[in-house]
Design a protein around this motif. Structure first.
Motif: not given
Lengths: 214, 214
Positions: A195-199, A30, A210
């Motif tokens: 912003c943050k993307f996590e499992m 990603v 990011l």
């Protein structure tokens, strides 16, 4: 270009994001697909943590164009990382492209020592934690990572991106992520978007933060 | 809560994600673009919280096809929400399409009371919190939201998605998000992928949790 390149071709954002959501692709994919969308040929970018050079190589492919423009400042505190990066670049790209990469044996907190003031930096990539295949006790640390993020935020041009891949599966990783979150959460909304993307059900998986400059 | 305006076409994932990262698009637009990628014409889906009907309408456009297949089970505990949803559908789509929507005055925790057993459900959408424009003291609650998530996870087909938009800007919102995270984090990795997207420097912004069934 040699075909020994270990890095996969960069996916489009749709493939990468849907793959991430359905467990078929990593969050690093990603990140790379987002970088590709932000970076333009001829840009100057920073790989703040060269590691084994996979991000450096991916960035090089994004900035390099036929006219020989584009520049990557790459750094790592471990010489073995810089050797691995050089070796990967040697196997993967021709000499003209390799010339676009400037490698420094340097802590990322000191990136401003080697990047000329007023350079327009489109992207600063951090891939934290330990060197894969190296000494797992040598890890990036919250204090210097915070200094490096401050430096990156000073260097970044408008429209640029700071990309941080943080790992929480090793001792100290969770503290470092908290430092990153604390810094990026405090950035003023007028000029920054973070912003943050996590499992969620793989709690030791990498977390992508990011930070975009308006 | 409010989602994309009915007049906005659904963006592609690339536009939605890059817009989210750079502060130009809402996370609801990321959600809609992901739904569009998952849902196929003729599918059966659930809008667990109709609200003012914007998600119901978006879902209807995704499932409806010329052969009259496709089905949406929509529910809300507030009659005013169901009235708003009916009215939006009446204004926006023709009678044949409206027939694909089955609306129920029902708490989302009881969705299995109205959805026939063994129905193949591709997507269950939750848009939590209070009804925009309605009584802000009537909010979704952790206990029933948890029951609704359990029901959704039982109903979902393989390859399906549970999409949860959670709001933390109102009293009780943070507790509800914690309940959601606790449930989705505990789903076994063999069969489920759960992930979270959130803004860091807009702490009261909505949080998107996506749960994909393998």
């Amino acid at each position: 270009m040699a075909s020994a390149d270990k890095s996969c071709p960069i996916s489009g954002i749709e493939d990468a994001l849907m793959g991430f959501i359905t467990g078929k692709r990593k969050v690093t994919e990603v990140a790379h697909s987002v970088w590709k969308n932000i970076i333009q040929k001829g840009d100057t970018v920073v790989d703040a943590t060269c590691g084994n050079g996979h991000d450096t190589l991916a960035l090089l492919k994004m900035v390099a164009d036929e006219s020989g423009r584009g520049c990557i400042y790459g750094m790592d505190i471990q010489n073995s990382a810089l050797e691995n990066t050089s070796s990967l670049l040697e196997k993967s790209v021709d000499r003209n492209e390799r010339k676009l990469v400037k490698l420094f044996s340097l802590c990322h907190s000191r990136m401003e020592d080697v990047i000329p003031k007023d350079t327009l930096i489109r992207l600063v990539a951090f891939n934290l934690g330990y060197l894969p295949g190296g000494d797992k006790t040598i890890i990036t640390m919250p204090g210097t990572t915070l200094m490096a993020l401050c430096a990156a935020s000073r260097l970044l041009m408008s429209g640029g991106l700071i990309s941080i891949m943080a790992y929480v599966g090793h001792p100290g990783g969770r503290d470092e992520l908290e430092t990153i979150q604390s810094f990026t959460s405090s950035l003023p909304v007028e000029s920054w978007v973070s912003c943050k993307f996590e499992m969620l059900n793989r709690p030791s998986g990498p977390v992508l933060v990011l930070v975009s400059k308006k």
